[in-house]
Design an enzyme around this catalytic site. Structure first.
Site, PDB file in Angstrom:
ATOM      1  CB  THR A 173     -15.752  35.793  27.809  1.00 23.74           C
ATOM      2  OG1 THR A 173     -14.361  36.164  27.785  1.00 23.74           O
ATOM      3  CG2 THR A 173     -16.496  36.748  28.749  1.00 23.74           C
ATOM      4  CG  PHE A 175     -20.725  37.449  26.987  1.00 23.65           C
ATOM      5  CD1 PHE A 175     -20.495  38.814  26.985  1.00 23.65           C
ATOM      6  CD2 PHE A 175     -19.788  36.616  26.406  1.00 23.65           C
ATOM      7  CE1 PHE A 175     -19.340  39.333  26.444  1.00 23.65           C
ATOM      8  CE2 PHE A 175     -18.623  37.129  25.858  1.00 23.65           C
ATOM      9  CZ  PHE A 175     -18.398  38.486  25.867  1.00 23.65           C
TER      10      PHE A 175
END
Length: 180
Positions: A173, A175
């Protein structure tokens, strides 16, 4: 000390991303949802926020992208984080006796193949991955499980029942560190 807002609690992937950026010299401001996370920056409750924006499996995290576009935020940094989902339960719990699994909606999506192969597990949407693990430990029901990080399982006293359950073992992911 810098205050950084996250959606979630200690042990969440967002908190891990904060530690990646700032190390231990930071105060993490835990927020119940993404709206509150962004509002913490707007109101000065936190100088910055760290939010998930894109995941390898599910793509864009629509809620955070929408909130980013709706305000006047500056993207200060981007941090890719490896996401290794585990299935956690109470110590001594048995996988074949589980009836439910709780986690953040995005984590449930990322583990779609695993969940499809385990149809007896009723999916329950939780506030975030780490609080989902904390909750099943607090409820002390050996038939409940949660998806989250190894760190959250260790932090809240859960036992890891299955590892690497995401649809892609190289899950990540991205961020964003944001500020006004």
């Amino acid at each position: 000390m810098t205050r950084v807002a996250i959606q979630g609690v200690a042990g969440s992937y967002s908190e891990e991303a904060v530690r990646e950026i700032f190390g231990i010299d930071v105060t993490v401001v835990e927020c119940a949802d993404f709206e509150t996370t962004f509002k913490a920056v707007q109101t000065g409750r936190a100088e910055n926020a760290v939010v998930p924006v894109e995941n390898k499996i599910v793509g864009e995290i629509g809620k955070t992208v929408h909130l980013l576009k709706s305000g006047e935020y500056r993207i200060l940094d981007k941090v890719p984080l490896k996401v290794r989902h585990v299935l956690a339960g109470l110590p001594g719990a048995r996988f074949d006796e589980l009836t439910s699994v709780r986690s953040h909606v995005e984590a449930l999506k990322q583990c779609g193949k695993f969940l499809h192969s385990s149809p007896k597990l009723t999916q329950i949407i939780g506030a975030d991955t780490a609080s989902s693990i904390r909750r099943i430990v607090d409820e002390a029901d050996p038939m409940k499980s949660a998806i989250g990080s190894r760190r959250a399982a260790d932090l809240y006293g859960a036992e890891i029942l299955k590892e690497n359950i995401a649809d892609d073992i190289d899950n990540w992911t991205i961020f964003y560190l944001i500020g006004n």
